[in-house]
Design a protein around this motif. Structure first.
Motif, PDB file in Angstrom:
ATOM      1  N   SER A 106      33.680  16.741  32.913  1.00 49.89           N
ATOM      2  CA  SER A 106      33.249  16.034  31.336  1.00 49.89           C
ATOM      3  C   SER A 106      32.285  14.612  31.841  1.00 49.89           C
ATOM      4  CB  SER A 106      34.380  15.587  30.837  1.00 49.89           C
ATOM      5  OG  SER A 106      34.861  14.986  31.097  1.00 49.89           O
ATOM      6  N   LYS A 107      31.686  14.011  31.230  1.00 48.50           N
ATOM      7  CA  LYS A 107      31.276  13.024  32.033  1.00 48.50           C
ATOM      8  C   LYS A 107      32.098  11.802  31.384  1.00 48.50           C
ATOM      9  CE  LYS A 107      28.165   9.377  31.145  1.00 48.50           C
ATOM     10  NZ  LYS A 107      26.605   9.588  30.201  1.00 48.50           N
ATOM     11  N   THR A 108      33.497  11.703  31.006  1.00 45.15           N
ATOM     12  CA  THR A 108      34.449  10.883  30.911  1.00 45.15           C
ATOM     13  C   THR A 108      35.074  10.857  32.213  1.00 45.15           C
ATOM     14  OG1 THR A 108      34.626  10.225  28.155  1.00 45.15           O
ATOM     15  CG2 THR A 108      36.295  10.107  30.137  1.00 45.15           C
ATOM     16  N   GLU A 138      31.705   6.106  18.305  1.00 43.09           N
ATOM     17  CA  GLU A 138      30.816   5.907  17.638  1.00 43.09           C
ATOM     18  C   GLU A 138      29.250   6.966  17.064  1.00 43.09           C
ATOM     19  OE1 GLU A 138      29.453   1.864  16.988  1.00 43.09           O
ATOM     20  OE2 GLU A 138      31.006   0.923  17.781  1.00 43.09           O
ATOM     21  N   GLN A 139      29.643   8.101  16.444  1.00 40.28           N
ATOM     22  CA  GLN A 139      28.220   8.655  16.491  1.00 40.28           C
ATOM     23  C   GLN A 139      26.950   7.999  15.702  1.00 40.28           C
ATOM     24  OE1 GLN A 139      30.468  12.024  15.202  1.00 40.28           O
ATOM     25  NE2 GLN A 139      29.902  12.993  16.979  1.00 40.28           N
ATOM     26  N   SER A 140      25.697   8.682  15.905  1.00 42.38           N
ATOM     27  CA  SER A 140      24.659   7.648  15.541  1.00 42.38           C
ATOM     28  C   SER A 140      24.578   8.696  13.629  1.00 42.38           C
ATOM     29  CB  SER A 140      23.006   8.466  16.469  1.00 42.38           C
ATOM     30  OG  SER A 140      23.481   9.590  16.297  1.00 42.38           O
ATOM     31  N   ASP A 199      30.839   1.038  28.411  1.00 40.14           N
ATOM     32  CA  ASP A 199      30.199   1.456  27.206  1.00 40.14           C
ATOM     33  C   ASP A 199      29.760   2.587  28.317  1.00 40.14           C
ATOM     34  OD1 ASP A 199      31.040  -0.927  26.009  1.00 40.14           O
ATOM     35  OD2 ASP A 199      30.131  -2.117  27.085  1.00 40.14           O
ATOM     36  N   TYR A 200      29.531   3.778  27.336  1.00 45.98           N
ATOM     37  CA  TYR A 200      28.597   4.731  27.983  1.00 45.98           C
ATOM     38  C   TYR A 200      28.617   6.060  26.293  1.00 45.98           C
ATOM     39  CZ  TYR A 200      33.361   7.019  28.453  1.00 45.98           C
ATOM     40  OH  TYR A 200      34.833   7.344  27.765  1.00 45.98           O
ATOM     41  N   GLU A 201      27.782   6.855  26.590  1.00 48.06           N
ATOM     42  CA  GLU A 201      27.538   8.031  26.258  1.00 48.06           C
ATOM     43  C   GLU A 201      28.301   9.484  26.094  1.00 48.06           C
ATOM     44  OE1 GLU A 201      23.224   9.131  23.192  1.00 48.06           O
ATOM     45  OE2 GLU A 201      23.695   8.261  24.789  1.00 48.06           O
ATOM     46  N   GLY A 235      24.232  12.482  12.467  1.00 52.39           N
ATOM     47  CA  GLY A 235      25.540  13.263  13.375  1.00 52.39           C
ATOM     48  C   GLY A 235      24.435  13.417  14.833  1.00 52.39           C
ATOM     49  N   VAL A 236      23.495  12.736  14.771  1.00 55.85           N
ATOM     50  CA  VAL A 236      22.064  13.384  15.735  1.00 55.85           C
ATOM     51  C   VAL A 236      22.639  12.345  17.170  1.00 55.85           C
ATOM     52  CG1 VAL A 236      20.055  13.504  16.000  1.00 55.85           C
ATOM     53  CG2 VAL A 236      20.844  13.853  13.912  1.00 55.85           C
ATOM     54  N   GLY A 237      22.327  13.053  18.298  1.00 55.78           N
ATOM     55  CA  GLY A 237      22.864  12.344  19.276  1.00 55.78           C
ATOM     56  C   GLY A 237      23.941  12.594  20.212  1.00 55.78           C
ATOM     57  N   GLY A 238      24.324  11.163  21.121  1.00 54.46           N
ATOM     58  CA  GLY A 238      25.555  11.329  21.364  1.00 54.46           C
ATOM     59  C   GLY A 238      26.719  10.524  20.806  1.00 54.46           C
ATOM     60  N   CYS A 239      27.798  10.741  20.887  1.00 50.77           N
ATOM     61  CA  CYS A 239      28.548   9.389  20.379  1.00 50.77           C
ATOM     62  C   CYS A 239      28.878   8.214  21.709  1.00 50.77           C
ATOM     63  CB  CYS A 239      30.383  10.443  21.330  1.00 50.77           C
ATOM     64  SG  CYS A 239      30.520  12.131  19.788  1.00 50.77           S
ATOM     65  N   TYR A 240      28.981   6.960  20.957  1.00 49.38           N
ATOM     66  CA  TYR A 240      29.551   6.120  22.289  1.00 49.38           C
ATOM     67  C   TYR A 240      30.667   5.592  22.356  1.00 49.38           C
ATOM     68  CZ  TYR A 240      24.548   6.306  21.269  1.00 49.38           C
ATOM     69  OH  TYR A 240      22.682   6.745  21.025  1.00 49.38           O
TER      70      TYR A 240
END
Length: 144
Positions: free
Chosen positions: A3-5, A51-53, A136-138, A56-61
């Motif tokens: 995963s990215k994390t 945090e989501q945009s 800080d990442y997405e 719900g469009v886009g990634g999770c911050y």
């Protein structure tokens, strides 16, 4: 594929492992013996709620809180303090040199740790502190 994390935590661990003259571990309990050159333990910490945009469009911050624990052990107080400060400054230089972990994160923030001195009878005192680091990442989804 990780995963990215997990990629971010692996990159941070690798960055810390590149520090010469210190043992670097990840998510380990404090060992009974501290290496002569000091010990650094990366603790994965808490990614917090994403945090989501809007819509719900886009990634999770994320603002992921991790900890870098630093421990040195030496019988001489001046040498113990010097060794701790040298290790602390080396970690700060490594973090500042790659503050985006090769583009995996937007950036990071951290401060100087609170210092703790512990002494157990029959052993040289331990000097330690925990650097609280915020990454800080997405990601593309809450679990990736």
């Amino acid at each position: 594929m990780a995963s990215k994390t997990e990629q971010i935590l692996q990159a941070l661990h690798s960055l810390l492992k590149a520090i010469p003259s210190a043992t670097v571990l990840r998510n380990f309990a404090l060992p009974t013996r501290i290496p002569a050159d000091g010990l650094i333990i990366l603790r994965d910490g808490d990614p917090g709620e994403p945090e989501q945009s809007l819509g719900g469009v886009g990634g999770c911050y994320y603002q992921h809180a991790v900890e870098i624990e630093i421990i040195v052990q030496h019988g001489d107080a001046a040498q113990r303090q010097s060794q701790f400060d040298d290790l602390l400054m080396t970690i700060a230089s490594a973090l500042d040199a790659d503050s985006t972990l090769n583009g995996l994160i937007f950036g990071m923030t951290y401060g100087r740790p609170a210092i703790q001195l512990e002494h157990e009878e029959g052993a040289a005192p331990l000097l330690g502190g925990i650097i609280e680091l915020t990454l800080d990442y997405e990601t593309s989804s809450p679990i990736s």
